[in-house]
Design a protein around this motif. Sequence first.
Motif, PDB file in Angstrom:
ATOM      1  N   SER A  24      32.584  -6.492  -1.080  1.00 34.17           N
ATOM      2  CA  SER A  24      31.476  -6.666  -2.007  1.00 34.17           C
ATOM      3  C   SER A  24      31.625  -7.962  -2.800  1.00 34.17           C
ATOM      4  CB  SER A  24      31.399  -5.463  -2.947  1.00 34.17           C
ATOM      5  OG  SER A  24      30.360  -5.616  -3.885  1.00 34.17           O
ATOM      6  N   ARG A  25      32.840  -8.252  -3.235  1.00 35.48           N
ATOM      7  CA  ARG A  25      33.079  -9.492  -3.985  1.00 35.48           C
ATOM      8  C   ARG A  25      32.728 -10.710  -3.147  1.00 35.48           C
ATOM      9  NH1 ARG A  25      36.332 -13.482  -4.118  1.00 35.48           N
ATOM     10  NH2 ARG A  25      37.621 -12.687  -2.393  1.00 35.48           N
ATOM     11  N   ILE A  26      33.171 -10.712  -1.892  1.00 37.98           N
ATOM     12  CA  ILE A  26      32.910 -11.847  -1.002  1.00 37.98           C
ATOM     13  C   ILE A  26      31.413 -12.002  -0.755  1.00 37.98           C
ATOM     14  CG2 ILE A  26      33.264 -12.740   1.336  1.00 37.98           C
ATOM     15  CD1 ILE A  26      35.985 -11.224   1.292  1.00 37.98           C
ATOM     16  N   LEU A  27      30.744 -10.901  -0.464  1.00 40.26           N
ATOM     17  CA  LEU A  27      29.322 -10.963  -0.141  1.00 40.26           C
ATOM     18  C   LEU A  27      28.480 -11.378  -1.340  1.00 40.26           C
ATOM     19  CD1 LEU A  27      29.119  -7.795   2.128  1.00 40.26           C
ATOM     20  CD2 LEU A  27      28.731 -10.164   2.838  1.00 40.26           C
ATOM     21  N   LYS A  28      28.844 -10.906  -2.519  1.00 37.68           N
ATOM     22  CA  LYS A  28      28.108 -11.335  -3.714  1.00 37.68           C
ATOM     23  C   LYS A  28      28.242 -12.839  -3.910  1.00 37.68           C
ATOM     24  CE  LYS A  28      28.259  -6.998  -6.329  1.00 37.68           C
ATOM     25  NZ  LYS A  28      28.885  -6.268  -7.465  1.00 37.68           N
ATOM     26  N   ALA A  29      29.439 -13.372  -3.670  1.00 39.36           N
ATOM     27  CA  ALA A  29      29.653 -14.809  -3.807  1.00 39.36           C
ATOM     28  C   ALA A  29      28.835 -15.596  -2.781  1.00 39.36           C
ATOM     29  CB  ALA A  29      31.139 -15.129  -3.658  1.00 39.36           C
ATOM     30  N   LEU A  30      28.646 -15.001  -1.603  1.00 41.34           N
ATOM     31  CA  LEU A  30      27.854 -15.649  -0.557  1.00 41.34           C
ATOM     32  C   LEU A  30      26.356 -15.542  -0.828  1.00 41.34           C
ATOM     33  CD1 LEU A  30      29.834 -14.434   2.591  1.00 41.34           C
ATOM     34  CD2 LEU A  30      29.697 -16.791   1.755  1.00 41.34           C
TER      35      LEU A  30
END
Length: 329
Positions: A179-185
């Motif tokens: 979730s952290r990675i996808l939010k940053a993307l």
Amino acid sequence: MVYQAAETRYDAMEYRRVGRSGLLLPAISLGIWWNFGGVDRSENARAMLRKAFDLGITHIDIANNYGPPPGSAEETFAQIYQTDLAPYRDELVVSNKAGYRMWPGPYGEWGSRKYLIASCDQSLKRCGLDYFDIFYSHRPDPDTPLEETMSALDHIVRSGRALYIGISSYSAEQTREASRILKALGTPCLIHQPRYNMFDRRIEEGGLLDALADEGIGCISFSPLDQGILTNKYISDVPADSRAAKHEWGDRLAQDKLNRVRQLNVIARDRGQNMAQMAIAWNLRHPEMSSALIGASKPEQIEDALGALDNLDFSADELARIEAILEAD
């Protein structure tokens, strides 16, 4: 005769918001893991998909490896979609997944960018669709960096292959990191698909439900009926045409487990439900649960499942009785 969807298709179904997104899913969704493959009768598959849509089940869940053989469930779906459901495309949510082995060599499974994008393209062709509404990473890859897998999912959305992305069978820790990675993307994770039923409660014990609530991710459970065990089907014996008989489940149908189902069925009867309906309702009792993903072998089972929606509330006493049965030595 040209198929026309029932005008009453939205009258009885409950629709639930998926996490903190704008998408609603039917409380009961249909998965085509079994009974839609190349070895199955296409007439029965067609009848099930039509029945599901007529009942307001707008979400159809597929994966690249569903069959058997792998890929054949997608082809069956494509045939039925073209003959019956294409006029209703904007009323449908069609999800697909990639992660399990589909072709030989090092690029035919898991979570690499190469595999996920190639698999998505193949699945779109087999399904006869221009895009998927949801595309999942079907399982975490222990060897591919999570950043690569999530970046591939982000690309699948940005390239127009899918509208939303999801993950399946990820742990709570993996879910938070994804979730952290996808939010940053800039492409947030829409939904998580874990296995969950009365006999498999790992998502409660492992903190996954808390992670989903914290991250604003929806949840759709698969195997809410433990592949038919949490129904009335096996209470007396194992039918010769059942999945259990065909696949020789053996100890999964041990007498101890069936005895628990018999006891649970008493509570279901007291609630005015059959065992399957209560098991689905129990699954949907969590506020994080957007939908319960059922399978079926005949249209009547799909219609029967909707009886779960007639009584979704559990008293404290009912939950305590259920818990006592499930935890008994």
